[in-house]
Design an enzyme around this catalytic site. Structure first.
Site, mmCIF file in Angstrom:
data_model
loop_
_atom_site.group_PDB
_atom_site.id
_atom_site.type_symbol
_atom_site.label_atom_id
_atom_site.label_comp_id
_atom_site.label_asym_id
_atom_site.label_seq_id
_atom_site.Cartn_x
_atom_site.Cartn_y
_atom_site.Cartn_z
ATOM 1 C CD GLU A 1 -2.265 -1.706 10.924
ATOM 2 O OE1 GLU A 1 -2.857 -1.910 9.854
ATOM 3 O OE2 GLU A 1 -1.823 -0.574 11.245
ATOM 4 N N GLY B 1 3.815 2.670 10.656
ATOM 5 C CA GLY B 1 3.599 1.905 11.882
ATOM 6 C C GLY B 1 3.397 0.429 11.614
ATOM 7 C CD GLU C 1 -2.867 1.201 2.359
ATOM 8 O OE1 GLU C 1 -2.760 0.338 3.257
ATOM 9 O OE2 GLU C 1 -3.716 2.093 2.373
ATOM 10 C CG HIS D 1 -7.226 -1.597 8.427
ATOM 11 N ND1 HIS D 1 -8.078 -0.684 7.861
ATOM 12 C CD2 HIS D 1 -6.095 -0.900 8.742
ATOM 13 C CE1 HIS D 1 -7.493 0.512 7.839
ATOM 14 N NE2 HIS D 1 -6.293 0.409 8.376
ATOM 15 C CD GLU E 1 -5.929 3.540 6.849
ATOM 16 O OE1 GLU E 1 -6.052 3.454 8.089
ATOM 17 O OE2 GLU E 1 -5.377 2.649 6.156
ATOM 18 C CD GLU F 1 -4.502 -1.904 6.007
ATOM 19 O OE1 GLU F 1 -3.492 -1.425 6.573
ATOM 20 O OE2 GLU F 1 -5.219 -1.245 5.237
HETATM 21 N N1 B3K Z 1 -2.744 1.083 5.717
HETATM 22 C C1 B3K Z 1 -1.419 1.266 6.232
HETATM 23 C C2 B3K Z 1 -0.756 2.499 5.763
HETATM 24 C C3 B3K Z 1 -0.099 2.388 4.455
HETATM 25 C C4 B3K Z 1 0.694 3.638 4.164
HETATM 26 C C5 B3K Z 1 1.276 3.653 2.821
HETATM 27 N N2 B3K Z 1 2.132 4.785 2.629
HETATM 28 C C6 B3K Z 1 -1.398 1.250 7.723
HETATM 29 C C7 B3K Z 1 -2.661 1.565 8.387
HETATM 30 O O1 B3K Z 1 -3.202 2.651 8.299
HETATM 31 O O2 B3K Z 1 -3.204 0.707 9.014
HETATM 32 ZN ZN ZN Z 2 -5.099 2.005 8.861
#
Ligand code: B3K
Ligand code: ZN
Length: 861
Positions: free
Chosen positions: A302, A265, A125, A305, A324, A268
């Protein structure tokens, strides 16, 4: 920007079109090799649109061959460029086989397949899959994946991918061959692959319907004891989602892998979360209470998600807040239920008031659903995430918790297995609530921070109270015209001698009045209880009103907020009036003393009440930020409080007793309150020995950090003594050294520049590791306003040099670092010039990444 000759065209939400081809199945084989990993991808393709060529995304791939239904294509059958592979003739349905090579060892951008030390891992992602193979890299192409991984059996005991493991063997060349199958169709951004040697923690979770899920947590060899809190958190998250939303996990296995090189961080990926090790590993000696809190919240995030993001994903990246904002809201609710709801809310409010309001006021301002994007990674922002979560929270406030939960259930049921939009989500909410949400929708398309002005009039003869609210959203850089929004304003009417009343006001016009009858005493109105909307508020409060709210309001957030407002106003007054000084009312000291003498059961709350707003919060009150006077007033107030209340801080500190370390609410509160007392006392000359003692007696990282942070406040030798000891003691632990780097970089004295240089030579520092880079440079630019905003521009220069040094290696992290420079227009003329010069230096470099280019050019134009 003439030196940047790449075509840089932003994508627009308005240009969305459905995919011309669908892919039902992906069969991927990865033969791992650091220099040349061979990726063979077999795609089952179906045409949706006549007469168009098949265009696949791909970057930094070495194409070996392309075949359709077994027939090898020649160079005339396709066109290849740096970003894509276009195949001219494709039947209605076919099997496409693409072979290409990639070099994970040289992937320092940490997108696609890369190496974190000896471990292979992926981050797809937003658009990383195109660095693994040619593919329609967009979230609305959902396919079922079968993945084969091959790697040296001895060095790579664990070869992981999404879904269920279907086979494993060692072939005659000594290669381990593992096959995975994920039965849930997914977009390619949720694909993951990990190969490495780990310590593994295992557990089991039985879902509400009685299915057994095997839980596996993979950590660096030797770190096994540091993984148990994360695993326990996972079980709590799984249970919470069942209880609160009836949502159950859907595969037989859930894996979490901690890696040391990671841009954010965590991620998912379906059934195989990949985490920055910072958000997995914890023990009392090396992790703070805050680290524990973050681990639980991110593990939760996570996991949540899996429904809000994976089972229902986004149609396009402009819809990012769909998953998000909603998932941040869900993780906030989870954290609130696991610990102190008030403290969680205060944390969320602080973030909105600092980083999010700052983003709204910056050249990068955007609505929670952006409309134009050059580099998607630049839009994983506090606006999309945290303001997005506030928008979801407002919806829950407006509809009520039950209706909101029903709306969520309908949305998930209606769009399960699909790629959806923010409008789809709102439609489901509207359908269950039978309420028109068209005005509410504006929160998705309108950027900026609304300003609310509240007034009240009490008529004793009629026993009536009339309150008035007006709203106005100032123009943002990308959007000048603003409409009135639907804003839920929670209020409490507080009386001196009787029970209060709480109301929810709906503001949907520019100006509105609300009449309350039968009010026999003039109340103090607590506006925007629980921060019911992400807005700025201006209300007519006297000092007494604020202190009254701070001691009497029902809502803890409102109490804390009243103190924040009190200090902000006093500091603003002092800034305006200069050195003459502001007189603080005796009632204030009485109240503070009272809290210190009787800190009550919620010590963390008391700690918050006693803490002054930080520089960033104060700065958001100004269009033009008076850096020097803000910093000096803040210091003066802190000093004054320390002097006036020294005995109370000291008594409170001494009275708080605590046993051996446990991460448990009561203890967290005690440690936090002791840290606040220590911090004030560190302003005074005669408390050095207390700092030494706090450091020496600490059996945990929270207290150790409290001593170090407090020592940083005291302008004396204590800090250098303690930090030297700390650095020596933890020189082998990279995650703890990050704390050391951050402490060094956030020291307010000018020796910081030299010391940052020294830290760059530390054996654990690496430009290739985002945690290390952030530890030094985010701490410097975000937590060291004195030196970052030096009038001579040395701080800006350091950041510009860092961005340029990092951009060729890791554009995503470089672009994050550049943020504090973008708002140059909000500083005095001299600083403006220095900041602009720094930005121009970045802009003038040839070949800066799209990531950095987008932000810098928006700022300079
Ligand atoms: N979905 C990922 C973030 C991805 C970032 C890409 N630059 C983590 C999160 O928000 O759970
Ligand atoms: Zn997220």
């Amino acid at each position: 920007m003439s030196q940047n000759n790449l075509p840089r065209t932003a994508k627009r939400l308005a240009d969305y079109t459905a995919p011309a081809f669908s892919i039902s199945h992906v069969d991927l084989c990865c033969e791992l090799d650091a220099e040349a990993t061979r990726v063979t991808s077999v795609l089952q393709i179906k045409r949706n649109l006549a007469d168009v060529a098949l265009k696949l995304d791909g970057q930094q791939l070495t194409l070996i061959s392309v075949a359709i239904d077994g027939r090898l294509l020649g160079a005339a059958d396709y066109q290849l460029d740096a970003e894509s592979l276009t195949i001219f003739t494709v039947a209605q349905q076919c099997e496409l086989t693409i072979i290409c090579d990639i070099a994970p060892q040289h992937n320092t951008a940490l997108e696609g397949l890369y190496m974190a030390g000896d471990t292979y891992c992926t981050q797809c992602e937003a658009e990383g899959f195109r660095r693994i193979s040619y593919f329609p890299d967009r979230p609305d192409v959902l396919a079922e994946y079968k993945v084969t991984i091959k790697a040296d059996a001895k060095r790579y005991p664990y070869l992981l991918s999404n879904g269920n493991k279907i086979s494993e063997h060692i072939d005659d060349q000594g290669l381990r061959v593992v096959q995975w199958h994920d039965p849930f169709p997914k977009p390619c951004y949720l694909f993951a692959l990990v190969a490495g040697d780990f310590d593994v923690l295992t557990d089991e979770f039985v879902t509400q319907s009685g299915r057994k899920v095997s839980l596996q947590l993979f950590v660096d060899k030797g770190a096994i004891t540091k993984g148990s809190f994360a695993l326990e958190s996972l079980k709590r998250a799984m249970q919470w989602d069942e209880q609160r939303y009836g949502l159950e996990y859907d595969l037989d296995i859930y894996m979490v892998v901690a890696v040391d090189f990671f841009n954010m961080g965590a991620m998912e990926n379906k059934g195989l979360n990949i985490f920055n090790s910072k958000y997995v590993l914890a023990d009392a000696a090396s992790a703070t209470d805050r680290d524990y809190f973050n681990i639980e919240s991110i593990i939760g995030h996570e996991y949540f998600h899996n429904w809000t993001g994976n089972r229902v994903t986004c149609r396009d990246w402009f819809q990012l807040s769909l998953k998000e904002g909603l998932t941040v809201f869900r993780d906030q609710e989870f954290s609130a239920d696991m610990g102190s709801a008030t403290l969680c809310r205060i944390d969320a409010v602080k973030l909105i008031r600092t980083a999010q309001f700052a983003e709204d006021a910056s050249p990068m301002a955007h609505p929670i659903r952006p409309e134009q994007v050059l580099e998607m990674n630049n839009f994983y922002t506090v606006t999309v995430y945290d303001k997005g979560a506030e928008v979801i929270r407002m919806l829950q406030t407006l509809l009520g918790r039950d209706t909101f939960a029903k709306g969520l259930a309908l949305y998930l049921q209606r769009h399960d297995g699909q790629a959806a939009t923010c409008d789809d989500f709102l439609q489901a909410m509207q359908d269950v609530a039978a309420q028109d949400l068209s005005q509410f929708r504006l929160w998705y398309s309108q950027s900026g921070t609304p300003l609310l002005t509240a007034t009240q009039h009490y008529d004793a003869t009629r026993s009536q109270l009339v309150v008035s609210l007006t709203q106005q959203t100032p123009p943002t850089t990308e959007q000048t015209d603003k409409q009135p929004l639907l804003i839920p304003v929670q209020i409490e009417l507080l009386y001196k001698g009787k029970a209060s009343q709480r109301h929810l006001l709906l503001l949907n016009e520019i100006e509105q009045q609300y009449l309350f009858e039968g009010i026999t005493e003039a109340p103090v109105v607590v506006w925007l209880e629980h921060f019911s909307a992400p807005v700025k508020l201006s209300a007519q409060y006297t000092d007494d009103d604020l202190l009254f709210i701070a001691s009497q309001a029902t809502d803890g957030v409102a109490r804390w907020d009243a103190m924040q407002q009190f200090w902000s106003r006093k500091i603003a007054q002092q800034v305006a009036e200069g050195a003459t000084g502001v007189v603080l009312p005796p009632a204030l000291f009485k109240l503070l003393q009272h809290w210190l003498e009787q800190p009550g059961s919620d010590k963390a709350m008391t700690a918050e009440l006693l803490t002054l707003p930080d520089f960033d919060t104060l700065a958001e009150q100004y269009q033009l930020i008076p850096v020097d006077s803000l910093l000096s007033c803040l210091n003066q107030f802190k000093q004054l409080l320390a002097e006036q209340l020294a005995a109370s801080f000291s008594n409170c500190y001494n009275a708080l007793k605590i046993g051996p370390y446990q991460y448990q609410d009561q203890d967290v509160g005690v440690r936090r309150l002791r840290a606040v007392c220590l911090n004030y006392l560190a302003q005074l000359n005669n408390y050095q020995s207390l700092l030494h003692a706090h450091y020496a007696n600490s059996d945990n990282m929270t207290d150790t950090m409290a001593a170090l942070t407090a020592a940083q406040q005291s302008e004396n030798e204590v800090f250098s003594q303690l930090i030297n000891d700390f650095g020596k003691r933890w020189q082998h632990d990279a995650l703890v050294m990050d704390k050391c780097f951050a402490l060094v970089a956030s020291q307010s004295g000018e020796q910081v520049f030299e010391e940052i240089d020294t830290m760059l030579m530390h054996p654990l520092f690496s430009w290739k590791n985002p945690n290390r880079v952030r530890a030094l440079f985010s701490a410097f630019s975000l937590r060291n306003p004195q030196q970052f905003h030096r009038a001579d521009g040395k701080g800006y220069q350091l950041l510009a040099d860092t961005v340029l040094r990092l951009d060729p290696l890791n554009p995503q992290v470089a672009a994050r670092l550049v943020t504090p420079l973008l708002s140059w227009r909000r500083f005095d003329t001299d600083r403006q010039q220095q900041m602009r010069a720094a930005l121009q230096q970045i802009a003038g470099q040839s070949n800066i990444s799209n990531d950095v280019y987008e932000k810098v050019s928006r700022s300079l134009n």
